[in-house]
Design a protein around this motif. Structure first.
Motif, PDB file in Angstrom:
ATOM      1  N   VAL A  73     -27.722 -41.915  -0.727  1.00  0.00           N
ATOM      2  CA  VAL A  73     -27.929 -42.943   0.303  1.00  0.00           C
ATOM      3  C   VAL A  73     -27.853 -44.344  -0.304  1.00  0.00           C
ATOM      4  CG1 VAL A  73     -29.521 -43.847   2.037  1.00  0.00           C
ATOM      5  CG2 VAL A  73     -29.373 -41.374   1.640  1.00  0.00           C
ATOM      6  N   ALA A  74     -27.041 -45.186   0.308  1.00  0.00           N
ATOM      7  CA  ALA A  74     -26.953 -46.594  -0.091  1.00  0.00           C
ATOM      8  C   ALA A  74     -27.584 -47.451   0.995  1.00  0.00           C
ATOM      9  CB  ALA A  74     -25.496 -47.011  -0.286  1.00  0.00           C
ATOM     10  N   VAL A  75     -28.391 -48.416   0.585  1.00  0.00           N
ATOM     11  CA  VAL A  75     -29.037 -49.320   1.541  1.00  0.00           C
ATOM     12  C   VAL A  75     -28.605 -50.749   1.235  1.00  0.00           C
ATOM     13  CG1 VAL A  75     -31.213 -50.201   2.448  1.00  0.00           C
ATOM     14  CG2 VAL A  75     -31.028 -47.795   1.791  1.00  0.00           C
ATOM     15  N   PHE A  76     -28.057 -51.394   2.239  1.00  0.00           N
ATOM     16  CA  PHE A  76     -27.650 -52.785   2.119  1.00  0.00           C
ATOM     17  C   PHE A  76     -28.762 -53.660   2.699  1.00  0.00           C
ATOM     18  CE2 PHE A  76     -23.810 -50.430   1.732  1.00  0.00           C
ATOM     19  CZ  PHE A  76     -22.925 -51.206   0.994  1.00  0.00           C
ATOM     20  N   THR A  77     -29.472 -54.325   1.831  1.00  0.00           N
ATOM     21  CA  THR A  77     -30.612 -55.136   2.262  1.00  0.00           C
ATOM     22  C   THR A  77     -30.980 -56.120   1.169  1.00  0.00           C
ATOM     23  OG1 THR A  77     -32.882 -55.055   3.103  1.00  0.00           O
ATOM     24  CG2 THR A  77     -32.330 -53.518   1.339  1.00  0.00           C
ATOM     25  N   VAL A  78     -31.726 -57.133   1.555  1.00  0.00           N
ATOM     26  CA  VAL A  78     -32.262 -58.091   0.582  1.00  0.00           C
ATOM     27  C   VAL A  78     -33.787 -58.031   0.625  1.00  0.00           C
ATOM     28  CG1 VAL A  78     -32.461 -60.513  -0.066  1.00  0.00           C
ATOM     29  CG2 VAL A  78     -30.258 -59.615   0.711  1.00  0.00           C
ATOM     30  N   ASN A  79     -34.326 -58.191   1.811  1.00  0.00           N
ATOM     31  CA  ASN A  79     -35.783 -58.263   1.953  1.00  0.00           C
ATOM     32  C   ASN A  79     -36.493 -56.913   1.850  1.00  0.00           C
ATOM     33  OD1 ASN A  79     -35.550 -61.060   2.400  1.00  0.00           O
ATOM     34  ND2 ASN A  79     -35.157 -60.741   4.579  1.00  0.00           N
ATOM     35  N   ALA A  84     -36.794 -49.641   0.240  1.00  0.00           N
ATOM     36  CA  ALA A  84     -35.705 -48.660   0.216  1.00  0.00           C
ATOM     37  C   ALA A  84     -35.742 -47.824  -1.059  1.00  0.00           C
ATOM     38  CB  ALA A  84     -34.364 -49.370   0.337  1.00  0.00           C
ATOM     39  N   THR A  85     -35.989 -48.492  -2.182  1.00  0.00           N
ATOM     40  CA  THR A  85     -36.038 -47.803  -3.477  1.00  0.00           C
ATOM     41  C   THR A  85     -37.182 -46.797  -3.516  1.00  0.00           C
ATOM     42  OG1 THR A  85     -35.097 -49.739  -4.595  1.00  0.00           O
ATOM     43  CG2 THR A  85     -36.221 -48.122  -5.969  1.00  0.00           C
ATOM     44  N   LYS A  86     -38.348 -47.209  -3.040  1.00  0.00           N
ATOM     45  CA  LYS A  86     -39.518 -46.325  -3.028  1.00  0.00           C
ATOM     46  C   LYS A  86     -39.301 -45.117  -2.116  1.00  0.00           C
ATOM     47  CE  LYS A  86     -42.919 -49.929  -4.105  1.00  0.00           C
ATOM     48  NZ  LYS A  86     -44.036 -50.756  -3.568  1.00  0.00           N
ATOM     49  N   ALA A  87     -38.506 -45.301  -1.072  1.00  0.00           N
ATOM     50  CA  ALA A  87     -38.251 -44.205  -0.127  1.00  0.00           C
ATOM     51  C   ALA A  87     -37.242 -43.201  -0.673  1.00  0.00           C
ATOM     52  CB  ALA A  87     -37.760 -44.769   1.204  1.00  0.00           C
ATOM     53  N   GLY A  88     -36.577 -43.566  -1.779  1.00  0.00           N
ATOM     54  CA  GLY A  88     -35.655 -42.615  -2.397  1.00  0.00           C
ATOM     55  C   GLY A  88     -34.188 -42.963  -2.296  1.00  0.00           C
ATOM     56  N   ASP A  90     -30.590 -44.117  -3.266  1.00  0.00           N
ATOM     57  CA  ASP A  90     -29.899 -43.987  -4.546  1.00  0.00           C
ATOM     58  C   ASP A  90     -29.314 -45.315  -5.012  1.00  0.00           C
ATOM     59  OD1 ASP A  90     -29.702 -40.840  -4.956  1.00  0.00           O
ATOM     60  OD2 ASP A  90     -29.372 -41.273  -2.834  1.00  0.00           O
ATOM     61  N   ILE A  91     -28.854 -46.112  -4.047  1.00  0.00           N
ATOM     62  CA  ILE A  91     -28.236 -47.397  -4.364  1.00  0.00           C
ATOM     63  C   ILE A  91     -28.790 -48.438  -3.399  1.00  0.00           C
ATOM     64  CG2 ILE A  91     -26.068 -48.680  -4.572  1.00  0.00           C
ATOM     65  CD1 ILE A  91     -24.673 -45.931  -4.862  1.00  0.00           C
ATOM     66  N   VAL A  92     -29.244 -49.550  -3.917  1.00  0.00           N
ATOM     67  CA  VAL A  92     -29.788 -50.624  -3.073  1.00  0.00           C
ATOM     68  C   VAL A  92     -29.197 -51.951  -3.533  1.00  0.00           C
ATOM     69  CG1 VAL A  92     -31.875 -51.793  -2.253  1.00  0.00           C
ATOM     70  CG2 VAL A  92     -31.961 -49.348  -2.795  1.00  0.00           C
ATOM     71  N   GLY A  93     -28.752 -52.748  -2.567  1.00  0.00           N
ATOM     72  CA  GLY A  93     -28.200 -54.046  -2.929  1.00  0.00           C
ATOM     73  C   GLY A  93     -27.878 -54.881  -1.717  1.00  0.00           C
ATOM     74  N   GLY A  94     -27.515 -56.117  -1.970  1.00  0.00           N
ATOM     75  CA  GLY A  94     -27.148 -57.035  -0.894  1.00  0.00           C
ATOM     76  C   GLY A  94     -25.680 -57.395  -1.021  1.00  0.00           C
ATOM     77  N   PHE A 108     -21.628 -43.084  -2.611  1.00  0.00           N
ATOM     78  CA  PHE A 108     -22.673 -42.686  -1.667  1.00  0.00           C
ATOM     79  C   PHE A 108     -22.084 -41.922  -0.499  1.00  0.00           C
ATOM     80  CE2 PHE A 108     -21.533 -47.216  -1.361  1.00  0.00           C
ATOM     81  CZ  PHE A 108     -20.866 -47.227  -0.144  1.00  0.00           C
ATOM     82  N   ASP A 109     -22.967 -41.198   0.211  1.00  0.00           N
ATOM     83  CA  ASP A 109     -22.549 -40.368   1.354  1.00  0.00           C
ATOM     84  C   ASP A 109     -23.052 -40.908   2.689  1.00  0.00           C
ATOM     85  OD1 ASP A 109     -21.602 -38.230  -0.502  1.00  0.00           O
ATOM     86  OD2 ASP A 109     -23.739 -38.076  -0.937  1.00  0.00           O
ATOM     87  N   ARG A 110     -24.072 -41.758   2.649  1.00  0.00           N
ATOM     88  CA  ARG A 110     -24.658 -42.307   3.865  1.00  0.00           C
ATOM     89  C   ARG A 110     -25.020 -43.759   3.627  1.00  0.00           C
ATOM     90  NH1 ARG A 110     -27.519 -39.349   7.523  1.00  0.00           N
ATOM     91  NH2 ARG A 110     -25.943 -37.795   7.079  1.00  0.00           N
ATOM     92  N   VAL A 111     -24.825 -44.602   4.628  1.00  0.00           N
ATOM     93  CA  VAL A 111     -25.103 -46.033   4.490  1.00  0.00           C
ATOM     94  C   VAL A 111     -26.111 -46.477   5.541  1.00  0.00           C
ATOM     95  CG1 VAL A 111     -24.137 -48.365   4.585  1.00  0.00           C
ATOM     96  CG2 VAL A 111     -22.829 -46.528   3.533  1.00  0.00           C
ATOM     97  N   ILE A 112     -27.104 -47.227   5.075  1.00  0.00           N
ATOM     98  CA  ILE A 112     -28.114 -47.826   5.953  1.00  0.00           C
ATOM     99  C   ILE A 112     -28.119 -49.316   5.665  1.00  0.00           C
ATOM    100  CG2 ILE A 112     -30.608 -47.953   6.428  1.00  0.00           C
ATOM    101  CD1 ILE A 112     -30.653 -44.938   5.418  1.00  0.00           C
ATOM    102  N   ALA A 113     -28.291 -50.113   6.695  1.00  0.00           N
ATOM    103  CA  ALA A 113     -28.316 -51.568   6.498  1.00  0.00           C
ATOM    104  C   ALA A 113     -29.359 -52.198   7.404  1.00  0.00           C
ATOM    105  CB  ALA A 113     -26.943 -52.173   6.793  1.00  0.00           C
TER     106      ALA A 113
END
Length: 224
Positions: A73-79, A84-88, A90-94, A108-113
């Motif tokens: 899972v990749a999460v596109f976020t700043v704040n 996101a990291t604590k929830a597990g 795999d990739i976090v960034g802005g 990654f296989d899934r994207v959240i933003a």
């Protein structure tokens, strides 16, 4: 076309027969690879016209027994990066992650933003869109509650989407699952599709279905 040794073993299968889900799965077990844990795929043909906006069925579903797959899972976020990291995730960034994807780096296989990132995500929409990875508010992948979204994705959530001719394809587990677990996952998807039946869809809704393993034969199943 030359048949492989494995395909030749399918000759005794009655591919015209319509099996129960459980019987089909049990039958397929005799044709699975000994080298890896194959997935079970289901294809369901619906009586819909996907050219009509209200019949273009798409959504997310958490399978009761998961998928058996490791979802990156990749999460596109700043704040919400720490959340996101604590929830597990795999990739976090802005914007740095956007630049990596723009350069062809997709691990990654899934994207959240988060909603504030969506205007910036337009830069990579042409890359993520065709792969079915572009975040979508209707699918719950554009959200400020990234922790919940990450946990749900990791727990075995699948996306179902009507393709050409109104066919839904989905992986519903691994062949190492029990037959009951796979049947339960299949029924969860079927029940969900019945819930989202478009009111404008007339006549028979579920026209037919089949199940197959990753490298195995396909068998017709009765899901009506």
């Amino acid at each position: 076309m030359k048949l492989t040794k494995r395909q030749k073993t399918w000759a005794n299968l009655d591919t015209d027969k319509v099996y129960s889900l459980a019987d089909a799965i049990e039958t397929l077990r005799g044709y699975t690879s000994k080298k890896f844990d194959e997935s079970l795929e289901i294809a369901i043909k619906l009586g819909i016209d996907i050219t009509k906006a209200d019949q273009n069925i798409r959504g997310m579903l958490s399978l009761p027994n998961g998928t058996g797959k490791t979802v990156r899972v990749a999460v596109f976020t700043v704040n919400s990066a720490d959340e996101a990291t604590k929830a597990g995730a795999d990739i976090v960034g802005g914007e740095d992650l956007i630049e990596k994807v723009a350069g062809g780096e997709i691990n990654f296989d899934r994207v959240i933003a988060t909603p504030d990132m969506m205007p910036k995500m337009s830069k990579i929409a042409r890359i993520l869109g065709p792969k079915g990875l572009m975040p979508n508010p209707k699918l719950g992948t554009v959200t400020n509650n990234v922790a919940e979204a990450v946990k749900t994705a990791k727990a075995g959530q699948i996306e179902y989407r009507a393709e050409k001719k109104g066919i839904i394809h989905a992986g519903i587990g691994k062949m190492s699952f029990t037959t009951d677990q796979l049947v339960e996952n299949a029924n969860a998807l079927i029940d969900q599709l019945k819930k989202v039946k478009p009111s404008s869809s007339k006549g028979q809704y579920i026209l037919g279905a089949s199940v197959a393993t990753t490298q195995g034969p396909g068998l017709k199943v009765d899901v009506k």
